[in-house]
Design a protein around this motif. Structure first.
Motif, PDB file in Angstrom:
ATOM      1  N   GLN A  62      43.382  30.006  40.510  1.00 18.10           N
ATOM      2  CA  GLN A  62      42.682  29.354  41.625  1.00 18.10           C
ATOM      3  C   GLN A  62      43.653  28.640  42.549  1.00 18.10           C
ATOM      4  O   GLN A  62      43.518  28.690  43.780  1.00 18.10           O
ATOM      5  N   ASN A  71      40.880  36.435  48.917  1.00 17.26           N
ATOM      6  CA  ASN A  71      39.417  36.425  48.940  1.00 17.26           C
ATOM      7  C   ASN A  71      38.883  36.497  47.508  1.00 17.26           C
ATOM      8  O   ASN A  71      39.672  36.585  46.553  1.00 17.26           O
ATOM      9  N   GLU A  72      37.581  36.484  47.353  1.00 16.88           N
ATOM     10  CA  GLU A  72      36.980  36.430  46.016  1.00 16.88           C
ATOM     11  C   GLU A  72      37.332  37.666  45.174  1.00 16.88           C
ATOM     12  O   GLU A  72      37.617  37.558  43.984  1.00 16.88           O
ATOM     13  N   GLU A  73      37.318  38.841  45.792  1.00 12.53           N
ATOM     14  CA  GLU A  73      37.633  40.066  45.059  1.00 12.53           C
ATOM     15  C   GLU A  73      39.087  40.075  44.592  1.00 12.53           C
ATOM     16  O   GLU A  73      39.388  40.469  43.463  1.00 12.53           O
ATOM     17  N   GLN A  75      41.035  37.433  44.105  1.00 14.29           N
ATOM     18  CA  GLN A  75      41.193  36.408  43.078  1.00 14.29           C
ATOM     19  C   GLN A  75      40.656  36.887  41.736  1.00 14.29           C
ATOM     20  O   GLN A  75      41.299  36.687  40.689  1.00 14.29           O
ATOM     21  N   ALA A  76      39.500  37.548  41.749  1.00 13.03           N
ATOM     22  CA  ALA A  76      38.903  38.050  40.503  1.00 13.03           C
ATOM     23  C   ALA A  76      39.802  39.109  39.865  1.00 13.03           C
ATOM     24  O   ALA A  76      39.983  39.131  38.641  1.00 13.03           O
TER      25      ALA A  76
END
Length: 358
Positions: A62, A71-73, A75-76
């Protein structure tokens, strides 16, 4: 009312105020020393080495995601990679170019066994490029005083001729830059005491422009000529490309294209039948440099077809953002920005530029 010093000392309200003030000051001082001690510990070599060797936590991901603007993708996916590979602290590992390269090379191979392979690879390469940009940003410089001997500079004279110079010395008085004999004797060389614009690249392929005062010319040593420039703290980083780019020598074909008039979708194009031959001199997932014998003007859309490995065909629609004359007669260089291309083609180019197809 009795306002003597004795009565003031006996006033319980005054005692409370003074005591409160002392306590607050004491707390602030204690907090200051605690924070300073924590900072000292966190900056110690022992602490840093210990943190480097810890397995990556979600908190580490994080923190890095915030720095790299993931972005979220992305980071995941990064968290998934770190968990599966048991990677060491990614906040430090990101600065290890070789380890990151091998980690992503391995992950690229693993994507072949996943659903929606092209979509996953698209996220993977976007993530890799952002991490690369974050690592390279630590190399930024703000002064010419840190440049080392041998640093090369580029200069374009008033007739459009490109010259390459080399840094001989960098001292308190300024920079001693070696110039070719032909430049030294040129009648159109910049005059002493005038300002001169040079460009150069440093570690991580960061490009800079500098404007400096040309103090004088001199014969540095027998047969070596130099110009003396004043040092400067006003380096201007030049815009970096939006994707990794490599030099190539790939045959290609291209045709003129235009936005479709029949369809409302702005991302659809009509391609003319007539094809022309060319050579891709470099390529990235966002553009290319194409050599040909046709002086096509800036602003023209083109359909480009090529093969990176000589087997599979890739294609894309681009717009010419600059046309220049080549070094050979009747040769023109088209600088093309890709506008539309299949995701698989974009991923193929990324894999090629990062060396994952070897």
């Amino acid at each position: 009312m009795d306002n003597t010093p004795l009565s003031a000392r006996q006033n319980p309200v005054m005692y409370t105020i003074v005591l409160t003030f002392i306590v607050v000051v004491g707390l602030f001082l204690a907090l200051y020393f605690i924070l300073r001690n924590i900072k000292r510990i966190h900056s110690s070599t022992k602490y840093i080495e210990a943190q480097k060797n810890h397995p990556t936590t979600k908190k580490n991901v994080q923190a890095l995601a915030k720095k790299a603007n993931l972005n979220e993708e992305e980071q995941a996916l990064l968290w998934d990679i770190c968990k599966r590979t048991k990677a060491k602290n990614i906040e430090y590992l990101v600065n290890d170019e070789d380890t990151i390269s091998e980690l992503f090379r391995s992950e690229y191979k693993q994507t072949s066994f996943r659903k929606n392979v092209e979509a996953v690879r698209g996220i993977l390469f976007s993530l890799l490029f952002k991490l690369e940009k974050l690592r390279i940003s630590s190399f930024f410089i703000t002064s010419t005083r840190g440049l080392s001997e041998g640093q090369e500079f580029k200069f374009r004279d008033s007739e459009g001729i490109d010259w390459t110079f080399s840094l001989l010395e960098n001292n308190a008085q300024g920079m001693v830059i070696q110039v070719p004999p032909a430049f030294y004797t040129s009648k159109i060389r910049p005059q002493a005491l005038s300002k001169i614009l040079l460009t150069f690249s440093t570690r991580g392929n960061l490009n800079y422009a500098l404007i400096s005062r040309l103090v004088r010319y001199e014969e540095y040593k027998e047969g070596k000529y130099a110009m003396i420039l004043s040092s400067t703290n006003t380096l201007k980083p030049m815009q970096r490309r939006m994707a990794k780019r490599v030099n190539t020598n790939i045959e290609c074909s291209f045709s003129a294209a235009k936005k479709s008039q029949k369809k409302k979708n702005d991302t659809e194009y009509d391609v003319l039948e007539k094809q022309h031959k060319g050579i891709l001199q470099d390529i990235s997932a966002t553009g290319c440099r194409l050599a040909c014998h046709i002086p096509i003007k800036q602003g023209q859309y083109v359909f480009v077809e090529f093969s990176i490995d000589g087997v599979k065909t890739q294609e894309g629609i681009g717009i010419i953002i600059l046309t220049k004359r080549g070094s050979e007669e009747n040769t023109y260089i088209l600088h093309i920005k890709f506008m539309e291309m299949p995701l698989s083609t974009r991923n193929d180019i990324y894999a090629f530029t990062y060396g994952y197809t070897n």
